[in-house]
Design an enzyme around this catalytic site. Sequence first.
Site, PDB file in Angstrom:
ATOM      1  N   HIS A   1       0.841  -1.195   0.000  1.00 42.79           N
ATOM      2  CA  HIS A   1       0.000   0.000   0.000  1.00 42.79           C
ATOM      3  C   HIS A   1       0.876   1.244   0.000  1.00 42.79           C
ATOM      4  CE1 HIS A   1      -2.356  -3.274   1.673  1.00 42.79           C
ATOM      5  NE2 HIS A   1      -3.431  -2.646   1.242  1.00 42.79           N
TER       6      HIS A   1
ATOM      7  N   LYS B   1      -1.781  -8.076  -3.992  1.00 47.93           N
ATOM      8  CA  LYS B   1      -2.650  -6.895  -3.900  1.00 47.93           C
ATOM      9  C   LYS B   1      -1.824  -5.617  -3.786  1.00 47.93           C
ATOM     10  CE  LYS B   1      -5.754  -4.418  -0.837  1.00 47.93           C
ATOM     11  NZ  LYS B   1      -6.058  -4.203   0.587  1.00 47.93           N
TER      12      LYS B   1
END
Length: 229
Positions: A121, A146
């Site tokens: 992230h 992700k």
Amino acid sequence: MRRTKIVVPIMLTELTELEKVSVSDYHSADIVEWRADFLSADDIFEMAPKFFEKFKESKILFTLRTVREGGNIQVSEKKYLQILQEILKFDPDYIDVEYFSHGPSFAALKNYREKIVLSYHNFDEVPTDLTSRLIKMHEEGTAFVKVAVMPERECDVLDLLQITRDMTLEYGNHFISMAMGDLGRLSRISGYLTGSCWTFASLENSSAPGQISLKETVEILDLLENELA
């Protein structure tokens, strides 16, 4: 039938809040994400058996999002690993591991690759080395990879969509990507084009900027993807 799976976070801040959660509210979700980083480690351990029992009919993703990657908990490497190892005893369907922030913990958990969502992230930008980061993460052989990044302009969103599409075509359909904020909302509903296989939607409080509600996400994806599956 939708291609893109919808993940809905549950963010509890106190032990007593679990009793008030209605499982039926999450029936439209494909996966329930327990965002446990709003609790202390001791409270996570105490809540775990109750949470997994309550959502035993649901697929569960366990996430401990640390401050370094935009979350709410700051723990040592040792404590981070201890929490994940304890949760694995409850056999979650998936468990999030922050690859670049907690590499040693991932190394200790490699035997659980089939459950791991390897994540990265960046709340500041879409990094110029995103493709190389994705390749490095893909090579670890986890269930999913992700990335969530923050676009500064429209072309950043388009770049992410193209990178995701390229990675999916080259390496297969196990990438999850999103551009955060209002600017990045398109990335949350365009998996049928890019290959991003999960999207995150909110029931009440969103877990990331730009997240769309569960109701709206279901309606949009049903409209876009119904004839494609």
